[in-house]
Design a protein around this motif. Structure first.
Motif, PDB file in Angstrom:
ATOM      1  N   GLY A  27       2.302   0.758  -5.175  1.00  0.00           N
ATOM      2  CA  GLY A  27       2.450  -0.286  -5.570  1.00  0.00           C
ATOM      3  C   GLY A  27       1.573  -0.822  -6.558  1.00  0.00           C
ATOM      4  O   GLY A  27       1.431  -1.232  -7.549  1.00  0.00           O
ATOM      5  N   GLN A  28      -0.016   0.451  -6.515  1.00  0.00           N
ATOM      6  CA  GLN A  28      -0.744   0.336  -7.381  1.00  0.00           C
ATOM      7  C   GLN A  28      -0.310   0.463  -8.617  1.00  0.00           C
ATOM      8  O   GLN A  28       0.403   1.492  -8.741  1.00  0.00           O
ATOM      9  N   LEU A  29      -0.892  -0.294  -9.708  1.00  0.00           N
ATOM     10  CA  LEU A  29      -0.645  -0.141 -11.346  1.00  0.00           C
ATOM     11  C   LEU A  29      -1.070   1.129 -11.906  1.00  0.00           C
ATOM     12  O   LEU A  29      -2.303   0.984 -10.928  1.00  0.00           O
ATOM     13  N   PHE A  39     -11.491  -2.819 -11.392  1.00  0.00           N
ATOM     14  CA  PHE A  39     -10.499  -3.313 -10.238  1.00  0.00           C
ATOM     15  C   PHE A  39      -9.365  -3.335 -10.487  1.00  0.00           C
ATOM     16  O   PHE A  39      -8.401  -3.254 -11.095  1.00  0.00           O
ATOM     17  N   ALA A  40      -8.322  -2.669  -8.895  1.00  0.00           N
ATOM     18  CA  ALA A  40      -7.052  -2.062  -9.011  1.00  0.00           C
ATOM     19  C   ALA A  40      -6.513  -3.361  -9.465  1.00  0.00           C
ATOM     20  O   ALA A  40      -7.189  -4.853  -9.125  1.00  0.00           O
ATOM     21  N   ARG A  41      -4.777  -2.681 -10.103  1.00  0.00           N
ATOM     22  CA  ARG A  41      -3.898  -4.205 -10.279  1.00  0.00           C
ATOM     23  C   ARG A  41      -3.283  -3.623  -9.094  1.00  0.00           C
ATOM     24  O   ARG A  41      -2.836  -2.524  -9.098  1.00  0.00           O
ATOM     25  N   PHE A  42      -1.763  -4.722  -9.014  1.00  0.00           N
ATOM     26  CA  PHE A  42      -0.930  -4.451  -7.843  1.00  0.00           C
ATOM     27  C   PHE A  42       0.210  -4.899  -8.606  1.00  0.00           C
ATOM     28  O   PHE A  42       0.494  -5.351  -9.223  1.00  0.00           O
ATOM     29  N   ASP A  43       1.739  -4.396  -8.296  1.00  0.00           N
ATOM     30  CA  ASP A  43       3.132  -5.318  -8.557  1.00  0.00           C
ATOM     31  C   ASP A  43       3.504  -6.053  -8.007  1.00  0.00           C
ATOM     32  O   ASP A  43       3.855  -6.926  -8.887  1.00  0.00           O
ATOM     33  N   ASN A  47       1.735  -6.702  -2.399  1.00  0.00           N
ATOM     34  CA  ASN A  47       1.221  -4.970  -2.223  1.00  0.00           C
ATOM     35  C   ASN A  47      -0.624  -4.991  -2.097  1.00  0.00           C
ATOM     36  O   ASN A  47      -0.963  -4.364  -1.808  1.00  0.00           O
ATOM     37  N   GLY A  48      -1.057  -5.756  -2.686  1.00  0.00           N
ATOM     38  CA  GLY A  48      -2.189  -6.210  -3.207  1.00  0.00           C
ATOM     39  C   GLY A  48      -2.463  -6.365  -1.610  1.00  0.00           C
ATOM     40  O   GLY A  48      -4.230  -6.443  -1.027  1.00  0.00           O
ATOM     41  N   GLU A 134       4.528 -11.065   4.984  1.00  0.00           N
ATOM     42  CA  GLU A 134       5.278 -10.453   4.626  1.00  0.00           C
ATOM     43  C   GLU A 134       3.424  -8.471   3.796  1.00  0.00           C
ATOM     44  O   GLU A 134       3.917  -7.186   4.743  1.00  0.00           O
ATOM     45  N   GLY A 135       2.819  -8.932   3.512  1.00  0.00           N
ATOM     46  CA  GLY A 135       1.648  -8.007   3.063  1.00  0.00           C
ATOM     47  C   GLY A 135       0.690  -7.820   4.480  1.00  0.00           C
ATOM     48  O   GLY A 135       0.843  -6.180   4.626  1.00  0.00           O
ATOM     49  N   VAL A 136       0.847  -8.343   5.609  1.00  0.00           N
ATOM     50  CA  VAL A 136       0.450  -7.971   6.895  1.00  0.00           C
ATOM     51  C   VAL A 136       1.386  -7.484   6.947  1.00  0.00           C
ATOM     52  O   VAL A 136       1.367  -5.894   8.332  1.00  0.00           O
ATOM     53  N   ARG A 137       2.395  -7.720   7.429  1.00  0.00           N
ATOM     54  CA  ARG A 137       3.466  -6.955   7.783  1.00  0.00           C
ATOM     55  C   ARG A 137       3.293  -5.414   7.602  1.00  0.00           C
ATOM     56  O   ARG A 137       4.001  -4.176   8.585  1.00  0.00           O
ATOM     57  N   ARG A 138       3.680  -5.460   6.322  1.00  0.00           N
ATOM     58  CA  ARG A 138       3.385  -3.865   5.411  1.00  0.00           C
ATOM     59  C   ARG A 138       2.272  -2.793   6.028  1.00  0.00           C
ATOM     60  O   ARG A 138       2.107  -1.505   6.090  1.00  0.00           O
ATOM     61  N   ALA A 139       0.893  -3.611   5.661  1.00  0.00           N
ATOM     62  CA  ALA A 139      -0.162  -2.843   6.084  1.00  0.00           C
ATOM     63  C   ALA A 139      -0.323  -2.669   7.951  1.00  0.00           C
ATOM     64  O   ALA A 139      -0.291  -1.463   8.043  1.00  0.00           O
ATOM     65  N   LEU A 140       0.383  -3.291   8.218  1.00  0.00           N
ATOM     66  CA  LEU A 140       0.947  -2.826   9.710  1.00  0.00           C
ATOM     67  C   LEU A 140       1.961  -1.811  10.249  1.00  0.00           C
ATOM     68  O   LEU A 140       2.205  -1.644  11.405  1.00  0.00           O
TER      69      LEU A 140
END
Length: 141
Positions: A27-29, A39-43, A47-48, A134-140
Protein backbone atom coordinates in the motif's frame (compact mmCIF):
# COMPACT_ATOMS: atom_id res chain seq x y z
CA UNK A 1 -8.99 16.63 6.09
CA UNK A 2 -8.38 18.89 9.01
CA UNK A 3 -5.81 21.65 8.79
CA UNK A 4 -4.39 20.46 12.12
CA UNK A 5 -3.72 16.89 11.03
CA UNK A 6 -0.19 15.77 11.72
CA UNK A 7 2.12 14.72 8.91
CA UNK A 8 1.83 11.06 9.96
CA UNK A 9 -1.97 11.16 9.76
CA UNK A 10 -1.95 13.08 6.44
CA UNK A 11 0.50 10.55 4.94
CA UNK A 12 -1.43 7.60 6.46
CA UNK A 13 1.98 6.76 7.95
CA UNK A 14 1.30 7.19 11.66
CA UNK A 15 4.71 5.83 12.66
CA UNK A 16 6.46 8.38 10.44
CA UNK A 17 8.52 5.73 8.65
CA UNK A 18 11.08 7.35 6.39
CA UNK A 19 10.77 6.69 2.69
CA UNK A 20 13.45 4.35 1.33
CA UNK A 21 13.45 3.24 -2.32
CA UNK A 22 14.32 -0.35 -1.36
CA UNK A 23 11.25 -0.68 0.89
CA UNK A 24 8.24 -2.01 -0.96
CA UNK A 25 5.57 -1.74 1.71
CA UNK A 26 2.08 -3.02 1.01
CA UNK A 27 0.00 0.00 0.00
CA UNK A 28 2.94 2.40 -0.17
CA UNK A 29 2.32 5.24 -2.62
CA UNK A 30 4.86 6.31 -5.19
CA UNK A 31 7.03 9.11 -3.86
CA UNK A 32 5.93 12.61 -4.72
CA UNK A 33 8.49 14.99 -3.32
CA UNK A 34 6.17 17.95 -3.96
CA UNK A 35 3.89 16.46 -1.26
CA UNK A 36 6.39 14.80 1.10
CA UNK A 37 10.18 14.94 0.97
CA UNK A 38 11.19 12.55 3.76
CA UNK A 39 8.48 10.13 4.85
CA UNK A 40 6.62 7.28 3.16
CA UNK A 41 2.97 7.71 2.24
CA UNK A 42 0.35 4.95 2.23
CA UNK A 43 -3.01 4.36 0.57
CA UNK A 44 -4.74 3.56 3.88
CA UNK A 45 -3.92 4.03 7.56
CA UNK A 46 -4.21 0.24 7.97
CA UNK A 47 -1.29 -0.26 5.58
CA UNK A 48 0.70 2.45 7.35
CA UNK A 49 0.02 0.72 10.68
CA UNK A 50 0.99 -2.61 9.08
CA UNK A 51 4.36 -1.15 8.06
CA UNK A 52 4.90 0.29 11.55
CA UNK A 53 4.14 -3.09 13.15
CA UNK A 54 6.36 -4.95 10.65
CA UNK A 55 9.30 -2.68 11.52
CA UNK A 56 8.70 -3.32 15.22
CA UNK A 57 8.54 -7.08 14.59
CA UNK A 58 11.88 -6.92 12.80
CA UNK A 59 13.38 -5.19 15.82
CA UNK A 60 12.40 -8.20 17.93
CA UNK A 61 12.99 -11.00 15.44
CA UNK A 62 16.08 -9.77 13.63
CA UNK A 63 17.73 -7.55 16.25
CA UNK A 64 16.58 -9.25 19.46
CA UNK A 65 15.18 -6.07 21.02
CA UNK A 66 12.74 -7.07 23.77
CA UNK A 67 12.21 -4.02 26.01
CA UNK A 68 10.45 -0.74 25.35
CA UNK A 69 13.74 1.09 25.91
CA UNK A 70 15.63 -1.07 23.40
CA UNK A 71 12.89 -0.83 20.77
CA UNK A 72 12.24 2.91 21.11
CA UNK A 73 15.97 3.69 21.25
CA UNK A 74 16.22 2.22 17.75
CA UNK A 75 12.86 3.60 16.54
CA UNK A 76 13.46 7.16 17.78
CA UNK A 77 17.22 7.70 18.25
CA UNK A 78 18.34 10.45 20.59
CA UNK A 79 19.92 12.45 17.75
CA UNK A 80 16.35 13.46 16.76
CA UNK A 81 14.24 12.73 19.84
CA UNK A 82 14.05 12.90 23.59
CA UNK A 83 14.28 9.13 23.61
CA UNK A 84 14.08 8.81 27.40
CA UNK A 85 10.79 10.76 27.43
CA UNK A 86 9.52 8.69 24.49
CA UNK A 87 10.33 5.45 26.36
CA UNK A 88 8.55 6.71 29.50
CA UNK A 89 5.50 7.68 27.43
CA UNK A 90 5.29 4.26 25.77
CA UNK A 91 5.84 2.40 29.06
CA UNK A 92 3.19 4.50 30.75
CA UNK A 93 0.70 4.13 27.90
CA UNK A 94 1.15 0.37 27.65
CA UNK A 95 1.46 -0.29 31.38
CA UNK A 96 4.89 -1.87 30.86
CA UNK A 97 7.37 -1.85 33.73
CA UNK A 98 10.79 -0.35 32.86
CA UNK A 99 13.06 -3.16 31.67
CA UNK A 100 10.26 -5.70 31.25
CA UNK A 101 10.40 -7.84 28.12
CA UNK A 102 7.46 -7.63 25.74
CA UNK A 103 6.29 -9.97 22.98
CA UNK A 104 5.13 -7.97 19.98
CA UNK A 105 3.93 -11.07 18.13
CA UNK A 106 0.92 -11.10 20.48
CA UNK A 107 -1.84 -9.02 18.82
CA UNK A 108 -2.96 -7.23 22.00
CA UNK A 109 0.62 -6.31 22.93
CA UNK A 110 1.39 -5.08 19.41
CA UNK A 111 -1.86 -3.09 19.26
CA UNK A 112 -1.08 -1.35 22.54
CA UNK A 113 2.47 -0.57 21.45
CA UNK A 114 1.32 0.73 18.04
CA UNK A 115 -1.39 2.91 19.64
CA UNK A 116 1.19 4.40 22.00
CA UNK A 117 3.62 5.20 19.16
CA UNK A 118 0.83 6.72 17.06
CA UNK A 119 -0.27 8.87 20.00
CA UNK A 120 3.30 10.04 20.61
CA UNK A 121 4.19 10.63 16.94
CA UNK A 122 0.93 12.41 16.05
CA UNK A 123 0.20 14.87 18.84
CA UNK A 124 -2.26 12.62 20.64
CA UNK A 125 -4.13 11.38 17.57
CA UNK A 126 -6.15 8.20 18.14
CA UNK A 127 -7.32 5.89 15.35
CA UNK A 128 -10.47 3.82 15.93
CA UNK A 129 -9.63 0.43 17.42
CA UNK A 130 -10.85 -1.37 14.28
CA UNK A 131 -8.26 0.43 12.12
CA UNK A 132 -5.42 -0.40 14.52
CA UNK A 133 -6.62 -4.00 14.83
CA UNK A 134 -6.72 -4.43 11.06
CA UNK A 135 -3.23 -2.96 10.59
CA UNK A 136 -1.87 -5.24 13.31
CA UNK A 137 -3.69 -8.25 11.82
CA UNK A 138 -2.08 -7.56 8.43
CA UNK A 139 1.35 -7.27 10.04
CA UNK A 140 1.07 -10.52 12.00
CA UNK A 141 -0.53 -12.52 9.16
Amino acid sequence: MSVKESRGVRNRNPGNIEYAPNNHWQGQLKPDFSIEKRFARFDTPENGIRALARVLLSYQRKHGLKTVKAIISRWAPSVENDTAAYVRAIESSTGTRPGAEIELDQPAVMAGFVKAIIHHENAGYVYPDRIVAEGVRRALA
